[in-house]
Scaffold this motif. Structure first.
Motif, PDB file in Angstrom:
ATOM      1  N   PHE A  56      -3.840   0.373  -2.123  1.00 24.12           N
ATOM      2  CA  PHE A  56      -5.221   0.187  -1.664  1.00 24.12           C
ATOM      3  C   PHE A  56      -5.266  -0.651  -0.390  1.00 24.12           C
ATOM      4  O   PHE A  56      -5.972  -0.329   0.567  1.00 24.12           O
ATOM      5  N   LEU A  57      -4.507  -1.753  -0.407  1.00 18.33           N
ATOM      6  CA  LEU A  57      -4.513  -2.627   0.770  1.00 18.33           C
ATOM      7  C   LEU A  57      -3.977  -1.900   1.996  1.00 18.33           C
ATOM      8  O   LEU A  57      -4.488  -2.084   3.108  1.00 18.33           O
ATOM      9  N   GLU A  58      -2.965  -1.042   1.811  1.00 19.81           N
ATOM     10  CA  GLU A  58      -2.419  -0.289   2.932  1.00 19.81           C
ATOM     11  C   GLU A  58      -3.427   0.725   3.456  1.00 19.81           C
ATOM     12  O   GLU A  58      -3.605   0.879   4.669  1.00 19.81           O
ATOM     13  N   GLU A  59      -4.120   1.412   2.555  1.00 16.95           N
ATOM     14  CA  GLU A  59      -5.095   2.409   2.960  1.00 16.95           C
ATOM     15  C   GLU A  59      -6.304   1.765   3.629  1.00 16.95           C
ATOM     16  O   GLU A  59      -6.877   2.324   4.563  1.00 16.95           O
ATOM     17  N   ALA A  60      -6.671   0.574   3.127  1.00 13.99           N
ATOM     18  CA  ALA A  60      -7.830  -0.117   3.687  1.00 13.99           C
ATOM     19  C   ALA A  60      -7.470  -0.902   4.945  1.00 13.99           C
ATOM     20  O   ALA A  60      -8.374  -1.389   5.650  1.00 13.99           O
ATOM     21  N   GLY A  91     -10.512  -7.078  -6.325  1.00 10.18           N
ATOM     22  CA  GLY A  91     -10.363  -6.976  -7.768  1.00 10.18           C
ATOM     23  C   GLY A  91     -11.396  -6.046  -8.377  1.00 10.18           C
ATOM     24  O   GLY A  91     -11.084  -5.257  -9.279  1.00 10.18           O
ATOM     25  N   ALA A  92     -12.657  -6.146  -7.870  1.00  7.46           N
ATOM     26  CA  ALA A  92     -13.720  -5.293  -8.392  1.00  7.46           C
ATOM     27  C   ALA A  92     -13.466  -3.828  -8.050  1.00  7.46           C
ATOM     28  O   ALA A  92     -13.691  -2.932  -8.877  1.00  7.46           O
ATOM     29  N   ILE A  93     -12.958  -3.589  -6.826  1.00  6.55           N
ATOM     30  CA  ILE A  93     -12.667  -2.211  -6.416  1.00  6.55           C
ATOM     31  C   ILE A  93     -11.534  -1.620  -7.230  1.00  6.55           C
ATOM     32  O   ILE A  93     -11.569  -0.445  -7.639  1.00  6.55           O
ATOM     33  N   LEU A  94     -10.525  -2.433  -7.482  1.00 10.21           N
ATOM     34  CA  LEU A  94      -9.334  -1.939  -8.182  1.00 10.21           C
ATOM     35  C   LEU A  94      -9.627  -1.550  -9.627  1.00 10.21           C
ATOM     36  O   LEU A  94      -8.851  -0.815 -10.242  1.00 10.21           O
ATOM     37  N   GLU A  95     -10.740  -2.058 -10.173  1.00 11.21           N
ATOM     38  CA  GLU A  95     -11.078  -1.705 -11.545  1.00 11.21           C
ATOM     39  C   GLU A  95     -11.301  -0.203 -11.698  1.00 11.21           C
ATOM     40  O   GLU A  95     -11.027   0.376 -12.759  1.00 11.21           O
ATOM     41  N   GLY A  96     -11.815   0.456 -10.621  1.00 10.98           N
ATOM     42  CA  GLY A  96     -12.038   1.910 -10.701  1.00 10.98           C
ATOM     43  C   GLY A  96     -11.157   2.676  -9.743  1.00 10.98           C
ATOM     44  O   GLY A  96     -11.394   3.866  -9.510  1.00 10.98           O
ATOM     45  N   TYR A  97     -10.185   2.009  -9.172  1.00  8.34           N
ATOM     46  CA  TYR A  97      -9.308   2.657  -8.186  1.00  8.34           C
ATOM     47  C   TYR A  97      -8.079   3.207  -8.903  1.00  8.34           C
ATOM     48  O   TYR A  97      -7.438   2.496  -9.691  1.00  8.34           O
TER      49      TYR A  97
END
Length: 213
Positions: free
Chosen positions: A194-198, A181-187
């Motif tokens: 994001f989950l697929e890339e990570a 959630g914290a990452i997605l704030e600036g993603y």
């Protein structure tokens, strides 16, 4: 008039005298169709002829004609005889009602018997149930004689370990959820991307549901 028609007229006359009750031409045609073999038109003509000859009586009710036996040929009936006949009719009616009720009861019993199992079917079912019970006894005996029973202490230990693992699972899932959630704030992309890339696989991806403690 042909011999067939003459015989038919005689049958109609005999029928009306025997029954001694009013009938329409249609009634007589329906009741005697198989016996005299006359068509409806022939029956109507025969009854009109008998009425004209005075061998039967005719009454007109609107558009319908009713025919009945000539009552002068029958002996007079006294009031006492009428009462006796009425009593006899009432008695016979009661007997008919009783017999009808008995027939309905017997019919019900017959249906119940027909739907019941035969002796052979019952014996086969008993053997089947005995075999089934025997199988259950064998399984029960195997359970009783088994040496790998789980003790209450072992069972309780497994439950506690399960509770610990589920708590840890919930804790780690919450941590990952917060981090994502914290990452997605600036993603700039979506959560799925994001989950697929990570390379992060979720419980939902594997159709896994977290159990209750």
């Amino acid at each position: 008039m042909s011999k067939k028609d003459s015989a038919g007229v005689a049958q109609i006359l005999a029928y009306l005298n025997e029954k001694n009750r009013p009938y329409s031409a249609q009634d007589v045609f329906t009741n005697l169709q198989k016996q005299c073999g006359l068509g409806k038109t022939a029956v109507v003509k025969a009854m009109e002829q008998l009425a004209q000859q005075g061998q039967i009586q005719e009454k007109v009710y609107g558009k319908q004609k009713i025919y009945f036996a000539d009552q002068s040929q029958f002996a007079d009936v006294s009031d006492a005889e009428l009462k006796e006949m009425d009593a006899r009719v009432a008695q016979l009616s009661a007997e008919v009602q009783t017999i009808s009720q008995s027939c309905r009861q017997l019919d019900t019993e017959l249906k119940e018997l027909n739907s019941s199992l035969t002796t052979a079917e019952m014996e086969a079912q008993i053997q089947e149930l005995q075999a089934e019970c025997s199988g259950y006894r064998e399984r029960l005996d195997k359970i009783k004689t088994a040496t790998n029973h789980v003790t209450p202490e072992e069972k309780q230990k497994v439950y506690k370990e399960r509770e610990t693992y589920v708590k840890e699972w919930r804790k780690r899932k919450r941590m990952v959820t917060d981090m994502v959630g914290a990452i997605l704030e600036g993603y700039p992309k979506s959560k799925k991307q994001f989950l697929e890339e990570a390379g992060i696989e979720t419980d939902e991806d594997h159709k896994v549901t977290m159990p209750n403690i």
